[in-house]
Enzyme design. Structure first.
Site, PDB file in Angstrom:
ATOM      1  N   CYS A 173      36.033  44.105  40.865  1.00 51.33           N
ATOM      2  CA  CYS A 173      35.078  42.978  40.460  1.00 51.33           C
ATOM      3  C   CYS A 173      34.110  42.454  41.427  1.00 51.33           C
ATOM      4  CB  CYS A 173      36.046  42.098  39.953  1.00 51.33           C
ATOM      5  SG  CYS A 173      36.942  42.533  38.480  1.00 51.33           S
ATOM      6  N   PHE A 221      39.447  44.317  30.289  1.00 52.09           N
ATOM      7  CA  PHE A 221      38.212  45.107  31.066  1.00 52.09           C
ATOM      8  C   PHE A 221      37.515  45.929  30.077  1.00 52.09           C
ATOM      9  CE2 PHE A 221      40.872  44.150  34.650  1.00 52.09           C
ATOM     10  CZ  PHE A 221      39.743  43.739  35.641  1.00 52.09           C
ATOM     11  N   HIS A 311      30.844  35.318  38.171  1.00 46.36           N
ATOM     12  CA  HIS A 311      31.526  36.689  37.525  1.00 46.36           C
ATOM     13  C   HIS A 311      32.690  36.271  36.647  1.00 46.36           C
ATOM     14  CE1 HIS A 311      33.575  40.380  37.029  1.00 46.36           C
ATOM     15  NE2 HIS A 311      34.677  39.981  37.451  1.00 46.36           N
ATOM     16  N   ASN A 344      35.202  41.971  30.678  1.00 45.50           N
ATOM     17  CA  ASN A 344      35.074  42.001  32.309  1.00 45.50           C
ATOM     18  C   ASN A 344      34.795  43.534  32.712  1.00 45.50           C
ATOM     19  OD1 ASN A 344      35.434  42.389  34.914  1.00 45.50           O
ATOM     20  ND2 ASN A 344      37.322  40.985  35.115  1.00 45.50           N
TER      21      ASN A 344
END
Length: 401
Positions: A173, A221, A311, A344
């Site tokens: 990430c 994800f 993020h 994500n």
């Protein structure tokens, strides 16, 4: 020399490296994003995932994933993996079966292709020829072969043979933040350079049937790619700086390597994501921010006077940062929007946030109240925190220091 070889030598010749420093700070000049066509709604994900994996009989585990998905603040995610592909590769379901070769064979083609879609959007917005790109930085956790995704992307885009390529692998990430910091340094130290930063991720490389160790990561994800053009002055008249990249740093929290990691195995890449990650980031984030602003001579800034590109590793990370910094509720709206719409996407995600943030800052009704200074944060294995101080340029160009 034979004609073909002579032509190849002529094409390769002519390095474009420059040792002169650029003028001022680097800036983000364009952003492009892309996703696979396959969309899965988060409310349906547990049923979808357990159905694909033939695991509907694990009712207690399925109910747990449904709770995770419900609390995630994610509405939908995009995936390259679909029913047809899984039927062709049933070994993907059981991570104890050898499947790495098949996974790598797919992502070796599809990761650069998805990056190409994002890069072409960024290059179109930038307004110059792809041949003017002097450096390429590619970040991914989804590739395990060479020639790697950076060379594949350079070929797909028709970049000049002398383009300087760098591949970042398994930064997770934080890969997008790390790549942008490297791009900043390259742009500022090589006059007239233009750097293409590409991040592309497919969860296919780590997909498996659900178990206690992976349902959190499987619930977060998704797949996506982003591309950013970075350059420093002098800028062409057609180039529009979106964010000035003023200062950047990387911090590793000591003793946290156990909390977040990835391991390549015969059944793909295994993710390890501890529930401690949001807390560990929260305990260290304020010092990282203070250090970043102190480096440019700004002491004790008011966090609510900044714009924020964080993020969205998960809802808990955003909630904790908002709480510890006492941010106004709307300050992380760009990050929350991206989390909701895409989940994500690992290293690619931060450019999605920058893209959403610039759209919000561009709205006319906000112009008089836009903050001048901002921050970008990305988090990855280590635990690593990538921090970058940003500045919003005035319409005519970069501000003076």
């Amino acid at each position: 020399m034979p004609g073909a070889a002579a032509a190849a030598a002529a094409a390769v010749g002519g390095s474009r490296r420059c040792t002169q420093h650029a003028e001022g700070h680097a800036a983000v000049l364009a952003i492009g994003t892309a996703n696979p066509a396959n969309i899965v709604l988060q409310a349906d994900f547990a049923d979808h995932h357990f159905g694909l994996s033939n695991c509907d009989h694990l009712t207690e585990l399925k109910d747990k994933m449904k709770r995770i998905c419900h609390k995630s603040a994610i509405e939908k995610r995009y995936f390259h993996l679909d029913d047809e592909l899984l039927r062709a590769h049933p070994e993907f379901i059981d991570k104890n079966l050898p499947s790495l070769d098949a996974r790598v064979g797919i992502v070796a083609t599809e990761v650069p292709k998805l990056a190409e879609s994002a890069a072409r959007k960024a290059i179109t917005e930038w307004g110059r020829s792809a041949n003017d790109i002097t450096h390429l930085i590619f970040s991914t956790y989804s590739g395990c072969c060479a020639p790697s995704a950076d060379l594949q992307l350079a070929s797909l885009l028709g970049l000049h043979p002398s383009v300087s390529r760098t591949i970042l692998n398994l930064h997770g990430c934080s890969g997008g933040g790390r790549a942008l910091q490297l791009a900043k340094e390259l742009a500022e130290n090589n006059q007239s350079s233009r750097i293409l930063v590409a991040c592309s991720e497919l969860t296919l490389i780590c997909f498996s049937g659900p178990d206690q160790s992976n349902i959190v990561s499987h619930g977060l994800f998704g797949d996506g790619a982003s591309a950013v053009i970075v350059g420093a002055g002098p800028l062409d008249s057609s180039e529009r700086p979106l964010f000035e990249m003023v200062a950047a740093s990387q911090t590793t929290i000591p003793g946290t390597g156990h909390a977040f990691g990835m391991q390549v195995a015969s059944g793909g890449i295994d993710f390890h994501l501890s529930i401690q990650v949001p807390m560990l980031i929260t305990q260290n984030i304020q010092q990282c921010l203070l250090d970043a602003f102190h480096s440019i001579g700004k002491v004790d800034p008011n966090w609510n006077d900044l714009f924020w590109a964080v993020h969205p590793g998960g809802r808990a990370i955003l909630d904790n940062i908002e709480g510890v910094l006492k941010l106004q509720p709307w300050k992380l709206d760009a990050s929350r929007h991206v989390l909701s719409e895409y989940g994500n996407m690992s290293g690619a995600t931060i450019a999605f946030v920058l893209d959403e943030l610039r759209r919000r800052l561009d709205k006319e009704e906000n112009k008089k109240h836009d903050p001048e200074w901002g921050i970008m944060l990305a988090f990855g294995p280590g635990i690593t925190i990538e921090t970058m101080v940003l500045r919003a340029p005035v319409p005519c160009g970069l501000k003076e220091n």
